[in-house]
Enzyme design. Structure first.
Site, short mmCIF file in Angstrom:
data_model
loop_
_atom_site.label_atom_id
_atom_site.label_comp_id
_atom_site.label_asym_id
_atom_site.label_seq_id
_atom_site.Cartn_x
_atom_site.Cartn_y
_atom_site.Cartn_z
N LYS A 114 1.06 -1.22 -0.04
CA LYS A 114 -0.10 -0.05 -0.02
C LYS A 114 0.76 1.31 -0.16
O LYS A 114 1.11 1.87 0.95
CB LYS A 114 -0.97 0.03 1.12
CG LYS A 114 -2.16 -0.72 0.91
CD LYS A 114 -3.37 -0.68 1.88
CE LYS A 114 -4.21 0.79 1.88
NZ LYS A 114 -5.22 0.66 0.90
N1 PMP Z 1 -7.15 -2.97 -3.61
C1 PMP Z 1 -6.44 -1.80 -3.47
C2 PMP Z 1 -5.77 -1.25 -4.52
C3 PMP Z 1 -6.79 -0.91 -2.09
O1 PMP Z 1 -6.37 0.07 -1.92
C4 PMP Z 1 -7.65 -1.85 -1.35
C5 PMP Z 1 -8.19 -1.03 -0.02
N2 PMP Z 1 -7.03 -1.23 1.09
C6 PMP Z 1 -8.16 -2.94 -1.64
C7 PMP Z 1 -7.73 -3.66 -2.58
C8 PMP Z 1 -8.91 -3.58 -0.46
O2 PMP Z 1 -8.08 -4.18 0.41
P1 PMP Z 1 -8.76 -4.36 1.95
O3 PMP Z 1 -9.90 -5.07 1.89
O4 PMP Z 1 -7.64 -4.84 2.82
O5 PMP Z 1 -9.13 -2.81 2.36
#
Ligand code: PMP
Length: 316
Positions: free
Chosen positions: A160
């Site tokens: 991230k």
């Molecule tokens: N893909 C991306 C690019 C994201 O930014 C997110 C949000 N964090 C997700 C998928 C979903 O991940 P999560 O369920 O861990 O929030």
């Protein structure tokens, strides 16, 4: 939501008043290129008078994975960050659905553009109100983007990293300009990867199918939770594999999932109606079950929720 800010932020080991958490303007720019973050939700439970954070440990572990990938030293353990997050929400007296965003970055980068390795990182935890839209009928129309998703050998989507999000922003801006709500990005192999801030899943022939973690996606914690619920609670088969865009056009149901997206039904892709163009039965049932887990009405997954202790404080 935009202007709301908490009384305190957590910044480099201390609860800091919002007004006092400032950086010098010359820190803008390179400091955020390598920065990584997490997005975590906390849900207010009216009955229990308590705030519950969803899968806090998994998010903080992923923050460590992101910092490792971008070679950013992080001075705080998951346990320390857990305590910091709980104390911050208690200090702010947070009593509503909330988004929690820890962010690790390097300050004082001027002159060190390509040599951030080994530098200490700063850590900020910010929070803001974010009401849930589960079971409200909120749904979106999607466009397959003309932008290609970044890939593991370019900028790993598994981290991230703020820089990654420029790719998703370009796709989102294109989708909105063209009259859609959300973009779906294809990876360099031409297979479906994810939306700018959420994973993608579809229902075909009674099975839930979602791109595998090798398709250029973030290893989403919501995706993982929903796969578990679909298998264990709905008793429906889940398949993780590459997906073609035309499978989305022919799917019975499509939704996105993520911390902010929760479960967001997709009613059309490139103006092809998904199913009959309404929210499908599996998506609706999954929304209901996920809602019950998040709000503490389903004890089976209580281990996914961390009570903050706001209620105890208020009644003490
Ligand atoms: N893909 C991306 C690019 C994201 O930014 C997110 C949000 N964090 C997700 C998928 C979903 O991940 P999560 O369920 O861990 O929030």
């Amino acid at each position: 939501m935009g202007d709301a800010h908490p009384t305190y932020l957590w910044w480099n080991g201390k609860q800091t008043r919002w007004e006092d958490a400032t950086v010098h303007v010359t820190d803008l720019g390179w400091s955020t290129v390598g920065a990584v973050f997490e997005g975590i939700r906390a849900y207010w439970d009216d009955g229990a008078e308590e705030l519950y954070i969803f899968r806090l440990r998994e998010h903080l572990d992923r923050l460590h994975q992101s910092t490792k990938l971008v070679r950013l030293p992080l001075a705080y353990s998951t346990d320390e960050l857990t305590r910091a997050t709980l104390n911050l929400l208690r200090a702010n007296g947070t009593r509503e659905d909330t988004y929690i965003r820890p962010m690790a970055y390097t300050a004082n980068t001027s002159g060190k553009r390509f040599a951030q390795v080994g530098q200490d990182s700063d850590l900020l935890i910010n929070t803001n109100p974010m009401p849930s839209h589960l079971l409200t009928g909120h749904a979106q129309h999607a466009k397959v983007s003309s932008w290609t998703r970044i890939s593991d050998n370019v900028m790993p989507p598994r981290a991230k990293n703020f820089s990654n999000y420029r790719n998703g922003q370009l796709a989102s801006m294109e989708a909105r300009t063209d009259g859609y709500d959300v973009a779906f990005l294809l990876n360099p192999a031409g297979k479906v990867s994810e939306a700018p801030g959420a994973c993608v899943a579809m229902v075909r022939d009674g099975r839930l199918i979602t791109p595998d973690v090798g398709s250029g996606i973030l290893e989403s914690i919501t995706r993982d939770a929903l796969i578990t619920l679909v298998r264990e609670v709905l008793g429906v088969e889940v398949v993780e594999r590459p997906i073609d865009r035309t499978e989305l056009y022919l799917a019975d149901e499509v939704f996105t999932c993520g911390t902010a997206a929760e479960i967001t039904p997709i009613l059309s892709v490139d103006r092809y109606d998904v199913g009959d163009g309404q929210i499908g039965p599996l998506t609706r049932e999954l929304e209901r079950r996920f809602h019950d887990v998040l709000r503490g009405r389903e004890e089976r997954y209580a281990h996914w929720r961390t009570p903050v202790g706001v209620g105890a404080l208020a009644t003490a």
